[in-house]
Design an enzyme around this catalytic site. Structure first.
Site, PDB file in Angstrom:
ATOM      1  CG  HIS A   1      43.277  42.587  52.234  1.00 34.87           C
ATOM      2  ND1 HIS A   1      42.816  42.140  53.456  1.00 34.87           N
ATOM      3  CD2 HIS A   1      43.648  41.464  51.570  1.00 34.87           C
ATOM      4  CE1 HIS A   1      42.908  40.828  53.532  1.00 34.87           C
ATOM      5  NE2 HIS A   1      43.412  40.391  52.393  1.00 34.87           N
TER       6      HIS A   1
ATOM      7  CG  HIS B   1      44.837  32.641  50.131  1.00 34.74           C
ATOM      8  ND1 HIS B   1      45.707  33.455  49.444  1.00 34.74           N
ATOM      9  CD2 HIS B   1      43.799  33.431  50.507  1.00 34.74           C
ATOM     10  CE1 HIS B   1      45.221  34.682  49.401  1.00 34.74           C
ATOM     11  NE2 HIS B   1      44.057  34.702  50.038  1.00 34.74           N
TER      12      HIS B   1
ATOM     13  NE  ARG C   1      46.438  37.672  51.277  1.00 34.38           N
ATOM     14  CZ  ARG C   1      47.054  38.848  51.223  1.00 34.38           C
ATOM     15  NH1 ARG C   1      48.290  38.957  51.670  1.00 34.38           N
ATOM     16  NH2 ARG C   1      46.453  39.919  50.736  1.00 34.38           N
TER      17      ARG C   1
ATOM     18  CE1 TYR D   1      42.414  49.295  52.439  1.00 33.26           C
ATOM     19  CE2 TYR D   1      44.703  49.338  53.149  1.00 33.26           C
ATOM     20  CZ  TYR D   1      43.561  48.625  52.823  1.00 33.26           C
ATOM     21  OH  TYR D   1      43.570  47.258  52.889  1.00 33.26           O
TER      22      TYR D   1
ATOM     23  NE  ARG E   1      46.891  38.132  47.360  1.00 29.35           N
ATOM     24  CZ  ARG E   1      47.058  39.434  47.584  1.00 29.35           C
ATOM     25  NH1 ARG E   1      48.286  39.953  47.601  1.00 29.35           N
ATOM     26  NH2 ARG E   1      46.006  40.218  47.807  1.00 29.35           N
TER      27      ARG E   1
ATOM     28  CE  LYS F   1      43.537  38.511  43.365  1.00 32.49           C
ATOM     29  NZ  LYS F   1      42.432  38.084  44.264  1.00 32.49           N
TER      30      LYS F   1
END
Length: 255
Positions: free
Chosen positions: A222, A196, A199, A231, A86, A119
């Site tokens: 993410h 962005h 990205r 994940y 980012r 983030k």
């Protein structure tokens, strides 16, 4: 993406190393988010980075002091795309945020990037992550900047920031956004495009090129409820195995 990329040496000796052909590939799914957050096409990225490189050569030919800043900015954009970071994450990088990856010795000191200002969730500190390097041409660009360009800034020895300004401070996210807009408008590109989008392009193109979605999502940090299952059970060994496959493909050594 195969190996190659823009490269130059500071001090007026410029040139462009072979850049891999960025051929068009259909996106796996239609983008359904905001228009300004769509991925850039490979042709758009090729044109944008070529334009950024051209500003360095232009400043050098005219004998302007802006050559260092132009080189820095071109490398910033390659970092945004090459690691899928980012804008704020990129602006907050320090030189010491790059690490060696024993599974990718050919990348030297730039095998992994520690993103310290990811983030944040409401009420939480910035999320950190380690992003493994998978685009050798981007590694080459950053390594060249760190070795040959950054030391030319007066504050290079006193400021740990990767991206320095002529006044000795840290490049701000707003300045990255403004320079992106300048280049975008000069090229007549869609005015909804923002940094962005680089990205989003990283994510989309890696998946298009065969990277496992779980690897890509972990790489860029993410966290979507709909992808939580992806994940689950993703270990460090899995990450390095997938990194090796993507890197070998980029270097032309894998299927």
């Amino acid at each position: 993406m195969r190996e190659g990329g823009p490269g130059r040496r500071a001090g007026g000796n410029t040139g462009t190393a072979p850049w891999a052909d960025l051929t068009t590939a259909a996106h796996l799914t239609d983008y359904e988010g905001r228009a300004e957050r769509r991925p850039m096409t490979r042709e758009e990225i090729q044109a944008f980075l070529d334009h950024a490189d051209a500003q360095v050569e232009r400043a050098i030919r005219r004998g302007r002091k802006g050559a260092l800043a132009a080189y820095r900015d071109a490398t910033v954009f390659k970092t945004l795309y090459g690691w899928g970071t980012r804008c704020t994450e990129t602006s907050r990088l320090d030189v010491t945020d790059f690490y060696r990856n024993p599974k990718a010795p050919e990348l030297g000191a730039f095998g992994a990037l520690h993103v310290r200002y990811g983030k944040r969730s409401k009420g939480s500190p910035p999320r950190r992550r380690m992003t493994l390097s998978v685009m050798p041409w981007a590694v080459e660009a950053v390594a060249d900047y760190v070795t040959n360009v950054r030391p030319r800034y007066a504050a290079a020895g006193a400021n740990a920031a990767l991206w320095l300004t002529e006044r000795g401070g840290r490049l701000r996210a707003r300045e990255i956004e403004d320079r992106f807009a300048d280049y975008r408008d000069a090229l007549g590109m869609d005015r909804d495009l923002v940094p962005h989008c680089l990205r989003h392009s990283h994510v989309t193109h890696q998946i298009e090129d065969g990277a496992d979605p779980a690897f890509v999502q972990r790489q860029v940090g993410h966290r979507y409820p709909s992808t939580t299952a992806l994940y689950t059970g993703v270990s460090g060994d899995f990450m390095n195995t997938m990194m090796r496959k993507v890197l070998d493909r980029a270097l032309g050594g894998g299927e």
